[in-house]
Design a protein around this motif. Structure first.
Motif, PDB file in Angstrom:
ATOM      1  N   GLN A 153     -45.620  57.092   5.846  1.00 20.68           N
ATOM      2  CA  GLN A 153     -46.442  57.877   6.770  1.00 20.68           C
ATOM      3  C   GLN A 153     -46.263  57.456   8.223  1.00 20.68           C
ATOM      4  N   LEU A 154     -45.713  56.260   8.458  1.00 23.14           N
ATOM      5  CA  LEU A 154     -45.352  55.809   9.798  1.00 23.14           C
ATOM      6  C   LEU A 154     -43.845  55.628   9.846  1.00 23.14           C
ATOM      7  N   ALA A 155     -43.217  56.122  10.918  1.00 19.54           N
ATOM      8  CA  ALA A 155     -41.769  56.039  11.063  1.00 19.54           C
ATOM      9  C   ALA A 155     -41.420  55.424  12.411  1.00 19.54           C
ATOM     10  N   ALA A 156     -40.600  54.371  12.401  1.00 13.84           N
ATOM     11  CA  ALA A 156     -40.234  53.678  13.636  1.00 13.84           C
ATOM     12  C   ALA A 156     -39.280  54.517  14.470  1.00 13.84           C
ATOM     13  N   ALA A 165     -35.330  63.761  14.779  1.00 16.05           N
ATOM     14  CA  ALA A 165     -35.582  63.917  13.343  1.00 16.05           C
ATOM     15  C   ALA A 165     -37.064  64.055  13.050  1.00 16.05           C
ATOM     16  N   LEU A 166     -37.894  63.341  13.792  1.00 16.94           N
ATOM     17  CA  LEU A 166     -39.337  63.433  13.585  1.00 16.94           C
ATOM     18  C   LEU A 166     -39.848  64.822  13.936  1.00 16.94           C
ATOM     19  N   ARG A 167     -39.325  65.389  15.013  1.00 18.67           N
ATOM     20  CA  ARG A 167     -39.683  66.769  15.362  1.00 18.67           C
ATOM     21  C   ARG A 167     -39.430  67.694  14.173  1.00 18.67           C
ATOM     22  N   SER A 168     -38.229  67.584  13.595  1.00 21.18           N
ATOM     23  CA  SER A 168     -37.844  68.466  12.488  1.00 21.18           C
ATOM     24  C   SER A 168     -38.691  68.214  11.254  1.00 21.18           C
ATOM     25  N   LEU A 169     -38.969  66.950  10.970  1.00 22.90           N
ATOM     26  CA  LEU A 169     -39.757  66.615   9.782  1.00 22.90           C
ATOM     27  C   LEU A 169     -41.161  67.167   9.876  1.00 22.90           C
ATOM     28  N   ARG A 170     -41.810  66.991  11.009  1.00 27.13           N
ATOM     29  CA  ARG A 170     -43.178  67.490  11.145  1.00 27.13           C
ATOM     30  C   ARG A 170     -43.220  69.020  11.119  1.00 27.13           C
ATOM     31  N   GLN A 171     -42.193  69.651  11.674  1.00 29.69           N
ATOM     32  CA  GLN A 171     -42.128  71.109  11.604  1.00 29.69           C
ATOM     33  C   GLN A 171     -41.947  71.567  10.156  1.00 29.69           C
ATOM     34  N   SER A 172     -41.118  70.830   9.403  1.00 24.48           N
ATOM     35  CA  SER A 172     -40.903  71.161   7.993  1.00 24.48           C
ATOM     36  C   SER A 172     -42.189  70.986   7.197  1.00 24.48           C
ATOM     37  N   GLU A 173     -42.923  69.902   7.477  1.00 26.71           N
ATOM     38  CA  GLU A 173     -44.205  69.695   6.795  1.00 26.71           C
ATOM     39  C   GLU A 173     -45.165  70.840   7.093  1.00 26.71           C
ATOM     40  N   ARG A 174     -45.167  71.295   8.347  1.00 26.64           N
ATOM     41  CA  ARG A 174     -46.063  72.384   8.738  1.00 26.64           C
ATOM     42  C   ARG A 174     -45.662  73.697   8.048  1.00 26.64           C
ATOM     43  N   GLU A 175     -44.354  73.956   7.951  1.00 25.97           N
ATOM     44  CA  GLU A 175     -43.867  75.183   7.334  1.00 25.97           C
ATOM     45  C   GLU A 175     -44.156  75.231   5.839  1.00 25.97           C
ATOM     46  N   VAL A 386     -38.815  63.112  27.500  1.00 25.98           N
ATOM     47  CA  VAL A 386     -38.508  61.855  28.177  1.00 25.98           C
ATOM     48  C   VAL A 386     -38.034  60.795  27.189  1.00 25.98           C
ATOM     49  N   LEU A 387     -38.623  60.751  26.006  1.00 22.69           N
ATOM     50  CA  LEU A 387     -38.184  59.779  25.001  1.00 22.69           C
ATOM     51  C   LEU A 387     -36.757  60.072  24.554  1.00 22.69           C
ATOM     52  N   GLU A 388     -36.454  61.340  24.354  1.00 27.11           N
ATOM     53  CA  GLU A 388     -35.092  61.689  23.932  1.00 27.11           C
ATOM     54  C   GLU A 388     -34.078  61.406  25.033  1.00 27.11           C
ATOM     55  N   ASN A 401     -24.606  44.719  16.758  1.00 22.31           N
ATOM     56  CA  ASN A 401     -26.053  44.493  16.726  1.00 22.31           C
ATOM     57  C   ASN A 401     -26.528  44.388  15.290  1.00 22.31           C
ATOM     58  N   PRO A 402     -26.850  43.212  14.779  1.00 28.34           N
ATOM     59  CA  PRO A 402     -27.239  43.050  13.383  1.00 28.34           C
ATOM     60  C   PRO A 402     -28.687  43.419  13.107  1.00 28.34           C
ATOM     61  N   GLU A 403     -29.462  43.628  14.151  1.00 31.60           N
ATOM     62  CA  GLU A 403     -30.898  43.843  13.971  1.00 31.60           C
ATOM     63  C   GLU A 403     -31.243  45.297  13.678  1.00 31.60           C
ATOM     64  N   LEU A 404     -30.287  46.224  13.882  1.00 33.21           N
ATOM     65  CA  LEU A 404     -30.558  47.628  13.673  1.00 33.21           C
ATOM     66  C   LEU A 404     -29.678  48.168  12.564  1.00 33.21           C
ATOM     67  N   ASP A 405     -30.316  48.788  11.550  1.00 31.08           N
ATOM     68  CA  ASP A 405     -29.536  49.355  10.471  1.00 31.08           C
ATOM     69  C   ASP A 405     -29.059  50.749  10.852  1.00 31.08           C
ATOM     70  N   GLN A 406     -28.389  51.453   9.934  1.00 33.87           N
ATOM     71  CA  GLN A 406     -27.772  52.726  10.272  1.00 33.87           C
ATOM     72  C   GLN A 406     -28.783  53.815  10.555  1.00 33.87           C
ATOM     73  N   SER A 407     -30.023  53.637  10.147  1.00 31.32           N
ATOM     74  CA  SER A 407     -31.048  54.635  10.457  1.00 31.32           C
ATOM     75  C   SER A 407     -31.582  54.460  11.849  1.00 31.32           C
ATOM     76  N   GLY A 408     -31.193  53.362  12.522  1.00 30.59           N
ATOM     77  CA  GLY A 408     -31.699  53.091  13.856  1.00 30.59           C
ATOM     78  C   GLY A 408     -33.027  52.390  13.840  1.00 30.59           C
ATOM     79  N   GLU A 409     -33.481  51.919  12.660  1.00 32.39           N
ATOM     80  CA  GLU A 409     -34.772  51.250  12.565  1.00 32.39           C
ATOM     81  C   GLU A 409     -34.568  49.740  12.584  1.00 32.39           C
ATOM     82  N   SER A 410     -35.592  49.054  13.061  1.00 34.72           N
ATOM     83  CA  SER A 410     -35.502  47.611  13.180  1.00 34.72           C
ATOM     84  C   SER A 410     -35.335  46.970  11.823  1.00 34.72           C
ATOM     85  N   GLY A 411     -34.439  45.992  11.741  1.00 35.87           N
ATOM     86  CA  GLY A 411     -34.232  45.305  10.472  1.00 35.87           C
ATOM     87  C   GLY A 411     -35.190  44.159  10.261  1.00 35.87           C
ATOM     88  N   GLN A 412     -36.071  43.897  11.196  1.00 35.83           N
ATOM     89  CA  GLN A 412     -36.987  42.757  11.056  1.00 35.83           C
ATOM     90  C   GLN A 412     -38.067  43.036  10.038  1.00 35.83           C
TER      91      GLN A 412
END
Length: 412
Positions: A153-156, A165-175, A386-388, A401-412
């Protein structure tokens, strides 16, 4: 004598347990409050529009407190359930690591700190008690854990691709006929005194998940002067280096709390959109932490946004109508594309509503005569842009960069 000593020891232990267990939540209940003043009923058309929005809040200090974002509580301003109730699509969580005793908007020394006692009373890891760097890292760990515990339910948000991707996901949930449940979260810092003078620490923060930061908070530091500091100077050479580094690595520069000289210096060198994450405008509320018209024009010239807050220090009251008034001022001065939301929820402030009640801002904007398109822009569209623009795409991440996986999310 021995029995009395044992009894005294027992009482001390019980008192200590009670202190460490109860005091953090008691203190927060007395700090992050809702004033209880009347609010109008929400009209059906306002609720319908609100439910269709993608809402972004640029600033909340929830990570400072001893509770999990994923836990539902009846105090403070923000948790996951209330974000969903308020239809918030993306929440930026900021990290407060040091505040001066006697904190005020006019002049504060950097010599004292309230957060050390808070860190100890919350039984944070010992390494955080006397290191601002470690305090910052701990707050990032807390946000990572919230994402992991949220059951999706929370996405980094780490790269611009995540926002898209979050824009598309929330639009898909709404549809699919359901209210969107997935919320983007991003980490920011309230003052980079946490670098502890070491330029290399910025990359460590980036690798751990930081994507936005203000240079100062309520006191001057080695990067710049604060609007609430003693000297109120501009950027230092170290500060200029950090601003350049932030823009190059895809970290958004936040001018909130900067002195006028600091704001001018940042705007003069900015190559990416600059944000003021939380505050107000002097034309509506003439306190020194709010932006002048010249500064609003400067932020707009970078393509940036002004996050407008809901507390009396930003608006001179807590009425949602004042937020709408500030939005109108920004629109009329530089265009609607530069107005956004920056609540300062859970930032030791009193507001009229918590995050579940942001619909009151939507209705106030409707009442002020803004069009649906303008409301969509203010409530989240401008911030998403602005974020994009400010974050880098996944393909530009350094391969080493070993701290970021292929999804772009923090590996910590």
């Amino acid at each position: 004598m021995k029995k009395a000593l044992l009894s005294l020891t027992g009482l001390i232990v019980i008192a200590a347990i009670a202190w460490f267990t109860l005091s953090p939540s008691i203190f927060e209940k007395q700090t992050n409050m809702i004033d209880g003043k009347p609010l109008p009923g929400i009209r059906a058309e306002a609720q319908e529009l609100h439910d269709s929005l993608f809402i972004v809040d640029l600033h909340s200090d929830t990570l400072l407190w001893k509770r999990k974002i994923t836990d539902s509580v009846d105090y403070g301003h923000v948790d996951m359930k209330r974000l969903q109730q308020g239809n918030v699509g993306l929440q930026i969580f900021s990290s407060v690591t040091k505040t001066p005793k006697g904190q005020n908007y006019d002049s504060n020394s950097a010599e004292t700190d309230n957060i050390t006692l808070l860190a100890i009373s919350q039984l944070q890891p010992f390494r955080t008690w006397f290191s601002l760097f470690e305090r910052q890292m701990w707050h990032m760990t807390k946000l990572d854990r919230a994402v992991a515990d949220s059951e999706g339910q929370l996405a980094a948000m780490a790269v611009s691709d995540n926002v898209t991707a979050l824009r598309s996901l929330r639009q898909s949930e709404r549809e699919q006929g359901t209210q969107p449940r997935t919320i983007g979260v991003m980490f920011s810092a309230e003052g980079l005194q946490t670098l502890e003078g070491n330029r290399e620490n910025l990359e460590k923060f980036y690798n751990a998940g930081m994507r936005m930061a203000g240079l100062v908070h309520f006191f001057d530091n080695e990067l710049a002067g604060s609007m609430h500091g003693e000297e109120k100077g501009g950027l230092t050479e170290f500060g200029r280096e950090i601003v350049r580094d932030m823009e190059e690595m895809g970290m958004i520069v936040d001018i909130a709390h900067c002195s006028h000289a600091c704001v001018a210096d940042i705007l003069a060198m900015a190559r990416r959109p600059v944000v003021s994450s939380h505050g107000g405008v002097q034309a509506v509320c003439g306190v020194n932490r709010n932006l002048s018209d010249e500064e609003i024009r400067g932020v707009a010239a970078t393509g940036g946004i002004i996050g407008l807050g809901y507390w009396d220090g930003a608006m001179c009251d807590t009425d949602p109508k004042s937020v709408a008034k500030a939005v109108l001022h920004v629109r009329d001065l530089v265009g609607i594309e530069h107005a956004a939301l920056g609540s300062d929820f859970d930032g030791a402030v009193t507001t009229r509503f918590d995050t579940s009640g942001i619909v009151h801002v939507t209705q106030a904007l409707m009442d002020a005569g803004l069009s649906e398109e303008e409301i969509r822009a203010v409530m989240g569209g401008n911030a998403l842009r602005v974020l994009e623009q400010g974050l880098i795409p996944l393909l530009q991440l350094p391969e080493e960069n070993p701290e970021l996986d292929q999804s772009g999310e923090s590996g910590q």
